[in-house]
Design a protein around this motif. Structure first.
Motif, PDB file in Angstrom:
ATOM      1  N   VAL A  68       0.863  -1.175   0.000  1.00  0.00           N
ATOM      2  CA  VAL A  68       0.000   0.000   0.000  1.00  0.00           C
ATOM      3  C   VAL A  68       0.902   1.230   0.000  1.00  0.00           C
ATOM      4  N   ALA A  69       0.759   2.072  -0.989  1.00  0.00           N
ATOM      5  CA  ALA A  69       1.590   3.272  -1.094  1.00  0.00           C
ATOM      6  C   ALA A  69       1.038   4.377  -0.190  1.00  0.00           C
ATOM      7  N   LEU A  70       1.889   4.883   0.710  1.00  0.00           N
ATOM      8  CA  LEU A  70       1.541   6.030   1.546  1.00  0.00           C
ATOM      9  C   LEU A  70       2.281   7.239   0.993  1.00  0.00           C
ATOM     10  N   VAL A  71       1.559   8.101   0.332  1.00  0.00           N
ATOM     11  CA  VAL A  71       2.161   9.282  -0.299  1.00  0.00           C
ATOM     12  C   VAL A  71       1.858  10.472   0.615  1.00  0.00           C
ATOM     13  N   ILE A  72       2.874  10.884   1.381  1.00  0.00           N
ATOM     14  CA  ILE A  72       2.685  11.879   2.437  1.00  0.00           C
ATOM     15  C   ILE A  72       3.239  13.226   1.988  1.00  0.00           C
ATOM     16  N   ASN A  73       2.479  14.272   2.252  1.00  0.00           N
ATOM     17  CA  ASN A  73       2.811  15.600   1.728  1.00  0.00           C
ATOM     18  C   ASN A  73       4.116  16.172   2.271  1.00  0.00           C
ATOM     19  N   ASP A  74       4.402  15.969   3.574  1.00  0.00           N
ATOM     20  CA  ASP A  74       5.598  16.600   4.145  1.00  0.00           C
ATOM     21  C   ASP A  74       5.981  15.898   5.446  1.00  0.00           C
ATOM     22  N   LEU A  75       6.946  15.002   5.367  1.00  0.00           N
ATOM     23  CA  LEU A  75       7.344  14.246   6.553  1.00  0.00           C
ATOM     24  C   LEU A  75       8.208  15.055   7.513  1.00  0.00           C
ATOM     25  N   THR A  76       8.603  16.279   7.132  1.00  0.00           N
ATOM     26  CA  THR A  76       9.289  17.137   8.095  1.00  0.00           C
ATOM     27  C   THR A  76       8.295  17.773   9.068  1.00  0.00           C
ATOM     28  N   ASN A  77       7.018  17.726   8.731  1.00  0.00           N
ATOM     29  CA  ASN A  77       5.975  18.205   9.640  1.00  0.00           C
ATOM     30  C   ASN A  77       5.723  17.113  10.683  1.00  0.00           C
ATOM     31  N   PRO A  78       5.870  17.405  11.969  1.00  0.00           N
ATOM     32  CA  PRO A  78       5.732  16.359  12.993  1.00  0.00           C
ATOM     33  C   PRO A  78       4.386  15.638  12.950  1.00  0.00           C
ATOM     34  N   TYR A  79       3.308  16.356  12.624  1.00  0.00           N
ATOM     35  CA  TYR A  79       2.015  15.668  12.589  1.00  0.00           C
ATOM     36  C   TYR A  79       1.949  14.673  11.442  1.00  0.00           C
ATOM     37  N   SER A  80       2.544  15.011  10.302  1.00  0.00           N
ATOM     38  CA  SER A  80       2.548  14.085   9.170  1.00  0.00           C
ATOM     39  C   SER A  80       3.279  12.803   9.535  1.00  0.00           C
ATOM     40  N   ALA A  81       4.395  12.937  10.251  1.00  0.00           N
ATOM     41  CA  ALA A  81       5.147  11.751  10.681  1.00  0.00           C
ATOM     42  C   ALA A  81       4.317  10.921  11.657  1.00  0.00           C
ATOM     43  N   GLN A  82       3.636  11.589  12.574  1.00  0.00           N
ATOM     44  CA  GLN A  82       2.770  10.909  13.547  1.00  0.00           C
ATOM     45  C   GLN A  82       1.644  10.171  12.820  1.00  0.00           C
ATOM     46  N   LEU A  83       1.080  10.814  11.820  1.00  0.00           N
ATOM     47  CA  LEU A  83       0.010  10.218  11.034  1.00  0.00           C
ATOM     48  C   LEU A  83       0.507   8.985  10.280  1.00  0.00           C
ATOM     49  N   ALA A  84       1.713   9.075   9.698  1.00  0.00           N
ATOM     50  CA  ALA A  84       2.279   7.958   8.945  1.00  0.00           C
ATOM     51  C   ALA A  84       2.467   6.731   9.833  1.00  0.00           C
ATOM     52  N   VAL A  85       2.907   6.948  11.071  1.00  0.00           N
ATOM     53  CA  VAL A  85       3.092   5.829  12.007  1.00  0.00           C
ATOM     54  C   VAL A  85       1.752   5.149  12.294  1.00  0.00           C
ATOM     55  N   GLY A  86       0.705   5.952  12.504  1.00  0.00           N
ATOM     56  CA  GLY A  86      -0.622   5.383  12.754  1.00  0.00           C
ATOM     57  C   GLY A  86      -1.137   4.588  11.563  1.00  0.00           C
ATOM     58  N   LEU A  87      -0.925   5.116  10.370  1.00  0.00           N
ATOM     59  CA  LEU A  87      -1.359   4.418   9.160  1.00  0.00           C
ATOM     60  C   LEU A  87      -0.614   3.101   8.986  1.00  0.00           C
ATOM     61  N   GLU A  88       0.697   3.132   9.206  1.00  0.00           N
ATOM     62  CA  GLU A  88       1.490   1.908   9.062  1.00  0.00           C
ATOM     63  C   GLU A  88       0.958   0.797   9.956  1.00  0.00           C
ATOM     64  N   LYS A  89       0.669   1.131  11.198  1.00  0.00           N
ATOM     65  CA  LYS A  89       0.174   0.138  12.159  1.00  0.00           C
ATOM     66  C   LYS A  89      -1.084  -0.545  11.642  1.00  0.00           C
ATOM     67  N   HIS A  90      -2.032   0.229  11.176  1.00  0.00           N
ATOM     68  CA  HIS A  90      -3.307  -0.350  10.742  1.00  0.00           C
ATOM     69  C   HIS A  90      -3.169  -1.093   9.409  1.00  0.00           C
ATOM     70  N   ILE A  91      -2.250  -0.662   8.568  1.00  0.00           N
ATOM     71  CA  ILE A  91      -2.012  -1.388   7.310  1.00  0.00           C
ATOM     72  C   ILE A  91      -1.388  -2.750   7.600  1.00  0.00           C
ATOM     73  N   TYR A  92      -0.436  -2.789   8.527  1.00  0.00           N
ATOM     74  CA  TYR A  92       0.143  -4.075   8.934  1.00  0.00           C
ATOM     75  C   TYR A  92      -0.940  -4.994   9.494  1.00  0.00           C
TER      76      TYR A  92
END
Length: 335
Positions: A68-92
């Motif tokens: 599943v491709a997670l295309v994130i707008n800006d991983l330097t933004n702390p919330y985007s990184a936090q969001l990516a971690v949450g998405l990864e967990k549920h995708i796994y």
């Protein structure tokens, strides 16, 4: 029963479980279109026979991998990184593998990344789209056979379902919190026209002003959604409105920059000027003064997104728009 000595096939599993081959296939692809009873029969048969599901071969046959491709707008933004971690967990948890890429708010990079990821036959794209993403481009991606889900932002009139925080509610309750203290010299800082969440958050700010019968004049300063944008926005605001008493910020990072600029002007956040952010980053409760902000549950965004993903992969029709609730965290910067 002994395990078969030859290569066990899907037909052997179906025969052992006394179900159809298509039922076995549905179980193997984690479909929710099969009953728990049938699923249990298939899993028991797989265990007895020692069947091994060849995901690579299945992907070739279906032209779909378990990526599943997670295309994130800006991983330097702390919330985007936090969001990516949450998405990864549920995708796994779905038995799939996330492939995370950063597009740095660049629509051209987004197009290049998506073009490359299509070659990997990803199962779906979960995107926080870059500013300037066109409806036609995203619809072409969907029409080529790739499910797409937009998160945090939407592309106007796109066919992609979206999962969003309740942005308008967030800024409305943040602004009302300030106005209910009798403060009318208030402004909205940050965000740009090209992103949908800017318009939603601005709308919540303006709706609260209207509710309290306060004019909208000179109360909005656009800026890039980073710390430097917050500094520049506050410097512009203080020139226009030197008697400003409160700011509602597009996000917490904008608020951090605004607070830095505020102190350079000899003003104390929370005392001279009240500040409310949006996102509820970890640093927001640890800083001095602690930052009042609108909290978005990143884990809930990830959970709801994966619910939509399951429906798309099962060829069901998910809701066009899923709103995740938000709440105001009142801290020292706005009391």
């Amino acid at each position: 029963m002994k395990k078969l000595t030859g290569k066990v096939t899907i037909w052997d599993v179906a025969k052992e479980a006394q179900v159809s081959k298509s039922t076995v296939s549905l179980v193997l692809t984690n479909s929710d279109k099969v009953s728990n009873k049938s699923k249990e029969k298939v899993l028991t048969a797989i265990d007895k026979l020692g069947y091994v599901y060849n995901r690579d071969a299945a992907a070739l046959r279906s032209k779909r991998s378990n990526l599943v491709a997670l295309v994130i707008n800006d991983l330097t933004n702390p919330y985007s990184a936090q969001l990516a971690v949450g998405l990864e967990k549920h995708i796994y948890d779905l038995g799939m593998l996330p492939m995370l890429v950063n597009i740095a708010e660049c629509v051209e990079r987004q197009k290049q990344v998506v073009k490359t990821l299509k070659e990997y036959n990803v199962s779906a794209f979960i995107m926080c789209p870059a500013p300037g993403t066109e409806q036609s481009w995203q619809d072409d991606l969907i029409n080529s056979g790739f499910p797409v889900i937009n998160i945090m932002r939407e592309v106007p009139f796109s066919a992609a379902p979206c999962v969003l925080p309740d942005n308008k509610k967030g800024t409305h309750i943040a602004t009302s919190h300030i106005l209910s203290q009798g403060i009318e010299e208030i402004a909205f800082l940050g965000g740009v026209d090209e992103i949908s969440d800017y318009h939603e958050r601005l709308s919540g700010f303006l709706s609260a002003l209207k509710q309290f019968n306060i004019s909208e004049d000179k109360r909005v300063i656009q800026a890039q959604t980073n710390r430097q944008g917050g500094r520049e926005a506050f410097n512009s605001l203080i020139k226009k409105s030197p008697h400003i008493k409160a700011i509602i910020c597009f996000n917490d990072v904008i608020a951090y920059g605004a607070i830095e600029a505020m102190r350079q002007h000899g003003l104390e956040p929370g005392k001279d000027i009240k500040v409310v952010g949006f996102d509820d980053l970890e640093d927001s409760r640890l800083m001095l003064p602690s930052l009042s902000t609108i909290a978005i549950n990143a884990d809930e965004i990830g959970k709801r997104t994966c619910q939509v993903l399951k429906e798309l992969l099962n060829q069901s029709t998910p809701p066009v728009r899923t709103l995740v609730d938000v709440n105001l965290q009142i801290r020292d910067s706005s009391q």
